[in-house]
Design an enzyme around this catalytic site. Structure first.
Site, PDB file in Angstrom:
ATOM      1  N   GLY A  92     -25.203  13.685 -25.049  1.00 37.94           N
ATOM      2  CA  GLY A  92     -23.883  13.534 -24.445  1.00 37.94           C
ATOM      3  C   GLY A  92     -22.879  13.061 -25.469  1.00 37.94           C
ATOM      4  O   GLY A  92     -23.218  12.415 -26.460  1.00 37.94           O
ATOM      5  N   ARG A  93     -21.614  13.398 -25.218  1.00 41.52           N
ATOM      6  CA  ARG A  93     -20.566  12.999 -26.159  1.00 41.52           C
ATOM      7  C   ARG A  93     -19.313  12.674 -25.379  1.00 41.52           C
ATOM      8  O   ARG A  93     -18.918  13.442 -24.490  1.00 41.52           O
ATOM      9  CB  ARG A  93     -20.320  14.101 -27.168  1.00 41.52           C
ATOM     10  CG  ARG A  93     -19.141  13.867 -28.108  1.00 41.52           C
ATOM     11  CD  ARG A  93     -19.230  14.764 -29.329  1.00 41.52           C
ATOM     12  NE  ARG A  93     -20.294  14.337 -30.233  1.00 41.52           N
ATOM     13  CZ  ARG A  93     -20.798  15.112 -31.197  1.00 41.52           C
ATOM     14  NH1 ARG A  93     -20.351  16.329 -31.359  1.00 41.52           N
ATOM     15  NH2 ARG A  93     -21.757  14.641 -31.977  1.00 41.52           N
ATOM     16  N   MET A 129     -15.303   8.034 -26.922  1.00 43.06           N
ATOM     17  CA  MET A 129     -15.526   6.807 -27.669  1.00 43.06           C
ATOM     18  C   MET A 129     -16.913   6.743 -28.289  1.00 43.06           C
ATOM     19  O   MET A 129     -17.099   6.084 -29.311  1.00 43.06           O
ATOM     20  CB  MET A 129     -15.313   5.601 -26.735  1.00 43.06           C
ATOM     21  CG  MET A 129     -15.382   4.254 -27.424  1.00 43.06           C
ATOM     22  SD  MET A 129     -15.001   2.873 -26.318  1.00 43.06           S
ATOM     23  CE  MET A 129     -16.453   2.833 -25.282  1.00 43.06           C
ATOM     24  N   ASP A 152     -12.145   2.829 -14.361  1.00 36.05           N
ATOM     25  CA  ASP A 152     -12.143   4.216 -14.852  1.00 36.05           C
ATOM     26  C   ASP A 152     -13.083   5.078 -14.016  1.00 36.05           C
ATOM     27  O   ASP A 152     -13.906   5.823 -14.548  1.00 36.05           O
ATOM     28  CB  ASP A 152     -12.541   4.248 -16.329  1.00 36.05           C
ATOM     29  CG  ASP A 152     -12.151   5.561 -17.001  1.00 36.05           C
ATOM     30  OD1 ASP A 152     -12.748   5.889 -18.058  1.00 36.05           O
ATOM     31  OD2 ASP A 152     -11.280   6.279 -16.473  1.00 36.05           O
ATOM     32  N   LYS A 210     -26.431   4.660 -26.401  1.00 30.53           N
ATOM     33  CA  LYS A 210     -25.013   4.971 -26.556  1.00 30.53           C
ATOM     34  C   LYS A 210     -24.520   4.301 -27.832  1.00 30.53           C
ATOM     35  O   LYS A 210     -24.601   3.084 -27.971  1.00 30.53           O
ATOM     36  CB  LYS A 210     -24.238   4.467 -25.345  1.00 30.53           C
ATOM     37  CG  LYS A 210     -22.773   4.854 -25.322  1.00 30.53           C
ATOM     38  CD  LYS A 210     -22.149   4.463 -23.995  1.00 30.53           C
ATOM     39  CE  LYS A 210     -20.723   4.947 -23.877  1.00 30.53           C
ATOM     40  NZ  LYS A 210     -20.161   4.636 -22.539  1.00 30.53           N
TER      41      LYS A 210
END
Length: 615
Positions: free
Chosen positions: A19-20, A23, A146, A41
């Protein structure tokens, strides 16, 4: 030749990129100490020297580390790797990382890209899961700030997981506005009006974002769209959203009302907590009445709920009202200025004669009906005894048996039904119909729903418990212990629990069977260390709970190469001393230097030790 995997903190092997984000990058990882898959992460290397991003990344670890809930992605560990980033002038920069629960599934964003819209029942289920997570995080004093489809995971088994508390802040932090370094933090399509204006946020800001997410699940698009984030932010502040039913015919009026209430501009006018929002969604799902506040918000924006649930997600037997046709003249015109002039109608004057006859007939029929009605009322008033009205008491939140007794005390009859609930304690009343305060006749029926508790449970983490204490805890929480299984591991002391099957934090059916694994106090000596360097072998033995003891042996092998390991492959007690024979260079043979014997006059020497006389 394959290279050794990168290891963080001496235990986390970094695997493939899965995953990307804006941040950080997320890698599949392996916890070598506990033998489990994790997600790692890592802050992007190009942001590692930015103080704002470092602060935000570290805050995520701090915010989420204390949250332990089945609908929130768990944080296991965090740290900083100082060997990965080359800074200016050859300086080294630390790279922070977070070790998280690995979730096998997809984000809501990925699912929306495939499905466009969710069925109303599925949208409600997903949103309820998000609200469960928010109710817990708010109770723990954390605002997410968020909420969006990209930050919600749906596991392969369909469970909801909220993640990425990267910009989360404590509710008590009065400086927690949504502006940082003159920019708005968050995602434009899901910003609350107070976030868009840079005001202080609280838990109600998360509920607005959840309303935006629910809208997108139902409509296949966010409530506001625009050419730029600024344009979208202006709409959040100043424009009213359309009901999601405009974009999806399957959405009913009550679901419209709940969604629009969550999207109220004034935070005082929207849902005040996640539980109230979830309760209204649950009422929609079960075909019960939603809150008056939600109905009022819908009416204020012109989306009055004139129908209940569509058949796609209505409870069996619940009526579906139909919008009545517009027949009155006042309904055919927007206001009195659009009505025909006094004394005239829309029809042509040529039809006045026909209308006069029709009007006379209507007057005669009305008079006859009035006489019949007056006679009926007079007769019933003489025949029917007076009806005594009583006020319906509040029984929501009461125990079921107490509710039944309360209704009987007030000369009312109760009709009980049951339903599972994750928010209302088992045995307590979830809802009632009619609502409290309603005036109804004595001996009328009041329907009420009693919670049977959740139909699924989260397996508690009993790691480190004594095995008998673990059994008691699991049985106390509604599970059945199917047995015990020994495990040779250094992770726990003898008779302490190492894991369970299903694993801790797994969501399973109520009453599921759980197997307990516990440590024997023994460990297996690694049998794959021959040929390795002594330093690596020593670490492996220490991680296995053993005490390595080095013994050097002359050998042609490389210095410090492991030649043999005592009891390799055997099971021994934890803490046992293990002899490791390692190579050292052989001692070279001594060099012999021969000195010539002393000579006498008249002799010569030949060879190394023979003297020959001269003639």
């Amino acid at each position: 030749m394959s290279t050794a995997p990168r290891v963080l903190g001496g235990r986390y092997e970094v695997g493939e990129l899965i995953g990307r984000g804006g941040m950080a990058d997320v890698h599949l990882g392996h916890d070598t100490r506990l033998g489990r898959q994790v997600a790692i992460k890592m802050l992007r290397s190009d942001l590692a020297r930015d103080a704002n991003f470092l602060l935000r990344f570290r805050r995520e670890a701090q915010s989420a580390a204390g949250l332990n809930h089945p609908a929130i992605v768990a944080i296991f560990d965090s740290g900083e790797d100082d060997s990965a980033v080359e800074g200016p002038n050859g300086t080294r920069t630390t790279l922070p990382y977070i070790v998280m629960e690995y979730v096998d599934g997809e984000t809501l964003r990925q699912q929306l890209s495939k499905r466009k819209q969710f069925e109303p029942a599925e949208a409600i289920r997903v949103t309820e899961g998000i609200l469960d997570a928010l109710a817990y995080s708010h109770r723990m004093g954390i605002v997410h700030r968020d909420i969006k489809p990209a930050n919600v995971m749906i596991t392969s088994s369909g469970h909801v997981k909220v993640m990425d508390f990267g910009i989360a802040r404590a509710i008590a932090d009065t400086a927690a506005t949504m502006t940082q370094t003159q920019s708005v933090v968050g995602t434009a399509q899901y910003l609350s009006p107070e976030q868009a204006q840079g005001q202080t946020v609280d838990e109600r800001s998360d509920l607005y974002s959840t309303g935006c997410l629910l809208f997108e699940l139902l409509a296949g698009r966010p409530p506001f769209t625009g050419d730029s984030p600024v344009a979208i932010a202006y709409q959040h502040v100043g424009e009213l959203p359309q009901p999601p039913s405009v974009f999806n015919d399957a959405v009913g009026g009550d679901l419209d009302a709940v969604t629009l209430h969550a999207l109220a501009k004034d935070r005082e006018a929207r849902y005040q907590n996640a539980s109230a929002f979830r309760t209204d969604l649950e009422n929609v799902r079960f075909g019960r009445s939603i809150s008056t506040a939600a109905l009022g918000t819908a009416a204020a924006v012109g989306a009055v709920a004139t129908q209940t649930l569509p058949q796609s997600y209505a409870v069996a037997g619940s009526p579906t009202a139909v919008q009545s046709p517009v027949t009155e003249r006042s309904e055919r015109y927007a206001n009195t200025a659009g009505l025909p002039a006094v004394g005239h109608d829309e029809e042509d004057d040529e039809r006045k004669g026909g209308r006069g006859k029709a009007a006379l007939i209507t007057v005669l029929i009305t008079a006859v009906l009035a006489l019949v009605g007056w006679g009926a009322v007079t007769w019933f008033s003489n025949q029917t005894p007076a009806v005594t009205l009583v006020s319906v008491p509040t029984i929501e939140g009461m125990k079921g048996d107490v509710a039944a007794q309360t209704l009987a005390t007030n000369n009312l009859r109760g009709e009980k039904s049951t339903a599972p609930s994750t928010t209302v304690t088992e045995g307590d009343v979830i809802s009632q119909d009619p609502k409290s305060g309603t005036r109804i006749a004595e001996q009328s029926v009041v329907k009420y729903v009693v919670s049977t508790g959740p139909d699924s449970l989260t397996v508690p983490d009993v790691t480190g418990f004594d095995k008998d204490a673990a059994r008691a805890e699991l049985e106390k929480q509604g599970f059945v212990v199917s047995g015990f299984q020994e495990e040779n591991t250094p992770d726990q002391e003898k008779n302490k629990v190492t894991k369970t099957d299903p694993a801790a934090r797994a969501v399973v059916a109520k009453g599921s069977k759980i197997r307990i694994f516990y440590a024997t106090g023994n460990v297996k000596v690694p049998d794959n260390l021959v040929g390795q360097d002594w330093a690596l072998a020593a670490v492996a033995l220490q991680n296995a709970g053993l005490q390595p003891r080095k013994e050097t042996v002359e050998s042609a092998k490389n210095p410090d190469e492991v030649l043999s390991v005592d009891q390799a492959g055997n099971v021994v007690k934890m803490g046992t001393s293990i002899t490791v024979k390692v190579a050292k260079a052989p001692t070279p043979p001594p060099v012999t230097v021969t000195s010539p014997p002393p000579t006498t006059p008249g002799t010569t020497t030949t060879g190394t030790g023979t003297a020959t006389p001269t003639p």
